[in-house]
Write an enzyme that holds these catalytic residues in place. Structure first.
Site, mmCIF file in Angstrom:
data_model
loop_
_atom_site.group_PDB
_atom_site.id
_atom_site.type_symbol
_atom_site.label_atom_id
_atom_site.label_comp_id
_atom_site.label_asym_id
_atom_site.label_seq_id
_atom_site.Cartn_x
_atom_site.Cartn_y
_atom_site.Cartn_z
ATOM 1 N N TYR A 134 1.397 -9.038 7.313
ATOM 2 C CA TYR A 134 1.690 -8.286 6.081
ATOM 3 C C TYR A 134 2.710 -9.081 5.263
ATOM 4 O O TYR A 134 3.695 -9.584 5.815
ATOM 5 C CB TYR A 134 2.271 -6.910 6.421
ATOM 6 C CG TYR A 134 2.788 -6.180 5.190
ATOM 7 C CD1 TYR A 134 1.956 -5.337 4.474
ATOM 8 C CD2 TYR A 134 4.091 -6.388 4.725
ATOM 9 C CE1 TYR A 134 2.408 -4.705 3.323
ATOM 10 C CE2 TYR A 134 4.551 -5.762 3.580
ATOM 11 C CZ TYR A 134 3.699 -4.921 2.888
ATOM 12 O OH TYR A 134 4.146 -4.310 1.743
ATOM 13 N N GLU A 222 1.546 -7.690 -3.129
ATOM 14 C CA GLU A 222 1.426 -7.260 -1.735
ATOM 15 C C GLU A 222 0.125 -7.813 -1.163
ATOM 16 O O GLU A 222 -0.942 -7.561 -1.717
ATOM 17 C CB GLU A 222 1.430 -5.734 -1.658
ATOM 18 C CG GLU A 222 1.407 -5.214 -0.234
ATOM 19 C CD GLU A 222 1.370 -3.685 -0.185
ATOM 20 O OE1 GLU A 222 0.441 -3.073 -0.751
ATOM 21 O OE2 GLU A 222 2.295 -3.101 0.423
#
Ligand code: GDP
Ligand code: MN
Length: 413
Positions: A134, A222
Site C-alpha cells: 500500500y 493512493e
C-alpha cells in the site's frame, strides 16, 4: 469531497477533482512511474482490438478488466476480473460495462460503469507469490509536511489495517523544501523487506511517485496495490488521484479529465455561477460569506443540535440575484429543514444584503417551504433587521448567535 476522503483523519478541505484510475495511470506514466499497462474503452465491440494491441505490446495472454468509476473497493463488488482468454475477456467486459457497480464506497444503488480499463495481467500466476504493498502520498496539515504512508498489507482496505494492526503502517514525512531524501527512500525499501534488484526498483519507484505527486499538484495519490512481480519489477496496479482544483490554472490539460457525470450536479452548477458549494449530510442549509465564517457557522450549528447540510460561501457580493441562486441550490436538497443565512457585512452593507434576501424570497414565491433564519452583523445591521422584520415574510431575524441556536432547536424539535 470532505466526507468521502477521510483518510485516517487527514481531511482534505477545499475544491478537489477526482480522477479515474486510467487517467491517474496516464499521468503517472507521463512522470515515468511504472504502471500496469492498459487501454480504456466504452465500447464492447472494441474490446477485442484493444486486447490484441495490448497483447502485441506487452506479450500478455491474460488480461484484467476493470470498471472505471470514482469509487474504490471495485474488486469486492465484481468490478475487477481476470480473464484467461480474449473470449473470456469479452464476456467479463460485457458483464461489467453498463452495470450498476456496488462497492462499500458507492451510493446504495451503485454507480453506472461507463468505461472499462483493459489491462495486462501482471501477476504471472504459477510463479512465486507476488507481493502487494500500500502507498499513499498526501499533505499532513498538522506538521505542514508531505507524507508517504506505506505498508506491506497492500491490496486490502487500509482503514481496516490502520484500525486492527496500526503498527504495520509506516510513515515518512517529507520537508517540502528539501524533498524526498535518499536515506528516506532506503528506509522505505528496507521496511518493506526488499533486497537486491527489487530494493533498487523500489527506490526508483517511490522517487518517481513523489515527483508525480508534486509536479501534478495532487492533493492525494493512493496506490493500492503496488506490486512486486515475480521478476522483481515494482508497478502501480491501481491508482487513485485527487487533484487540487485551485492548481488547475497551472495544468490546462488536466481540466479535460473532469468527469461531470461523476460529480454532484448541484456542486457543478454552483461552480458555474462562481459559488463555492459543498454538499454535506446534515439538515441545516447554510449561506455564509467567507470560508472562515462558514467553518465557524458549521461548528455553531452542530453545537445547537443541528448538522450542516452544505457549505455555501456566497463570497463578497451577496446581492438579490446571487442570494436567489444560492437559495435555489440549498433548497434542492430534500434533507434541508431550515436555512441559516449568517453574513458579516463589512464591505457589503447589511441593509443591501437584507434587501437582497427579501427580493430573492419574493421572487421564489412558494418554492421556499422551510424556515429561513437570518443573522446579519456588521455595517448597518440594525437597518437590516428592520428590513427583514417589516417584510412580512417567514424570515426570522437574529442578532446574537444564541437566538439562532434557539431557533434551530425549535425547528428540529
Ligand atoms: P479496487 O478493488 O477498486 O481497489 O481495484 P484494484 O485495482 O485495486 O483491483 C482489485 C484487486 O484485483 C487487486 O488488489 C488485485 O489483487 C487484483 N488485480 C488487479 N490487477 C490484477 C492483475 O493484473 N492480475 C491479477 N491476477 N489480479 C489483479
Ligand atoms: Mn485498489
Amino acid at each position: 469531497m470532505i466526507k468521502r476522503l477521510n483518510r485516517l483523519d487527514l481531511v482534505i478541505l477545499g475544491p478537489i477533482m477526482n480522477l479515474h484510475e486510467y487517467q491517474a495511470k496516464t499521468i503517472l506514466s507521463n512522470f515515468d512511474v511504472p504502471i500496469q499497462r492498459g487501454m480504456v474503452t466504452d465500447k464492447i465491440n472494441e474490446v477485442e482490438d484493444v486486447a490484441k494491441s495490448l497483447n502485441h505490446e506487452t506479450g500478455t495472454e491474460w488480461f484484467v478488466v476493470k470498471a472505471q468509476i470514482h469509487a474504490g473497493g471495485r474488486g469486492k463488488g465484481g468490478g475487477v476480473k481476470v480473464a484467461k482468454s480474449i473470449d473470456e475477456l469479452k464476456n467479463f467486459s460485457s458483464d461489467i460495462l453498463g452495470m450498476m457497480l456496488k462497492t462499500p464506497q458507492t451510493p446504495k444503488e451503485g454507480k453506472l460503469v461507463q468505461k472499462i480499463l483493459i489491462a495486462e495481467d501482471v501477476y504471472y500466476p504459477g510463479e512465486s507469490d507476488p507481493e502487494e504493498y500500500y502507498f499513499s502520498v498526501l499533505l499532513n496539515r498538522n506538521t505542514s509536511k508531505y507524507m508517504i504512508m506505506y505498508s506491506r498489507q497492500g491490496g486490502m482496505d487500509i482503514e481496516k489495517v490502520a484500525e486492527e494492526t496500526p503498527d504495520l503502517i509506516f510513515y515518512e514525512e517529507i520537508d517540502p523544501l528539501l524533498g524526498l531524501m535518499p536515506n528516506q527512500l532506503r528506509t522505505i525499501a528496507f521496511n518493506l523487506g526488499l533486497t537486491g534488484q527489487a530494493f533498487k526498483n523500489m527506490l526508483s519507484f517511490v522517487s518517481k511517485l513523489y515527483n508525480a505527486f508534486i509536479k501534478s499538484d495532487a492533493s492525494l495519490l493512493e496506490i493500492n496495490p503496488v506490486l512486486k512481480t515475480s521478476d522483481n519489477k515494482i508497478l502501480a496496479v491501481d491508482a487513485k488521484m485527487v487533484l487540487d482544483d485551485n492548481s488547475l490554472v497551472r495544468h490546462k490539460n488536466y481540466e479535460a479529465l473532469r468527469d461531470l457525470s461523476e460529480e454532484n450536479p448541484v456542486e457543478t452548477e454552483a461552480k458555474e455561477v462562481g459559488l463555492n458549494y459543498v454538499d454535506l449530510d446534515g439538515n441545516i442549509g447554510c449561506m455564509v460569506n467567507g470560508a472562515g465564517l462558514a467553518m465557524a457557522t458549521m461548528d455553531l450549528i452542530k453545537q445547537s443540535g443541528g448538522e450542516p447540510a452544505n457549505f455555501l460561501d456566497v463570497g463578497g457580493t451577496a446581492d438579490a440575484k446571487r442570494v436567489e441562486v444560492a437559495f435555489n441550490l440549498i433548497l434542492r436538497d430534500p434533507k434541508v429543514k431550515a436555512v441559516l443565512v449568517n453574513i458579516f457585512g463589512g464591505i457589503v452593507r447589511c441593509d443591501r444584503v437584507a434587501n437582497g434576501i427579501v427580493d430573492a424570497y419574493k421572487n421564489m414565491g412558494d418554492k421556499i417551504k422551510v424556515p429561513i433564519i437570518v443573522r446579519l452583523q456588521g455595517t448597518n445591521a440594525e437597518q437590516a433587521k428592520v428590513i427583514i422584520d417589516n417584510a412580512g415574510l417567514k424570515i426570522y431575524s437574529a442578532v446574537e448567535f444564541s437566538e439562532v441556536a434557539q431557533k434551530i432547536k425549535e425547528v428540529l424539535a
